[in-house]
Design an enzyme around this catalytic site. Structure first.
Site: not given
Length: 220
Positions: A65, A67, A78, A187
């Site tokens: 998703d 930010y 990222f 992750h």
């Protein structure tokens, strides 16, 4: 339908853009931008594609998703705009990069220089409502980005797919492991990074594979 996106991607993804689900998705997204605060800015929804043309793609990193805080998201998973505090997962990515390939940890979280070298920084969902994580999930974006992954896997050779976390790892079923390199780990989130993200050496392994297949390594 006419989607503003890098020409190579536009050509190869046009069948998706013409499907009914994508037209419904477009209606939903337009309405959301008209009535709510949505990230990233509309002009940057397809930033990952615009900065990393289809024919130059050699690494795919999958996020989930965008930010959802002010000025963070700019269309690359990222990554955050310069001048914005680095999110914890990105801090951990930089830590592993430093350990793995020895790069100095940057003072910003903007990963455009990766994209410009052929790293597709793809979120599964490309838009989100401010402060509402996951608010645009299950509206059609996942169907579109799955098609992107399948298209890259089917029409390219020797791509490195970095699948971090359980969500990203499920996408391995879309990829022929005989044609590409699939690297999986937990992750980079602080909740899980110590269980196998640190020490995974994905960055050096990716570059080794690229060199072995006559591709230019990424200057991480």
């Amino acid at each position: 339908m006419d989607v503003k996106i890098e020409a190579g991607w536009k050509s190869i993804l046009q069948p998706e853009f013409d499907k009914a689900y994508f037209k419904e998705l477009t209606k939903f997204v337009r309405a959301e931008y008209g009535s709510n605060t949505i990230y990233p800015p509309a002009s940057q929804i397809f930033n990952a594609f615009d900065l990393c043309p289809f024919d130059q793609t050699k690494v795919v990193i999958l996020g989930q998703d965008p930010y959802h805080g002010p000025n963070q998201a700019h269309g690359l998973c990222f990554s955050v705009n310069k001048g914005i505090k680095m999110p914890p997962s990105l801090v951990n990515i930089y830590k592993e990069l430093h350990t793995d390939v020895g790069i100095q940890i940057p003072d910003h979280g903007n990963l455009e220089h990766w994209a410009q070298q052929g790293v597709l920084l793809l979120n599964a969902t490309l838009t989100v409502q401010a402060h509402q994580a996951g608010s645009h999930q299950k509206r059609g974006w996942e169907q579109f980005t799955d098609a992107v992954i399948k298209t890259v896997a089917e029409q390219s050779e020797n791509i490195v797919f970095l699948l971090w976390g359980a969500y990203a790892q499920k996408k391995a079923q879309l990829i022929d492991a005989n044609k590409h390199l699939i690297l999986k780990s937990v992750h980079p989130s602080p909740l899980s990074a110590h269980r196998g993200f640190f020490g995974n050496k994905h960055f050096s392994t990716a570059n080794q594979y690229l060199v072995e297949n006559n591709k230019t390594p990424v200057n991480w």
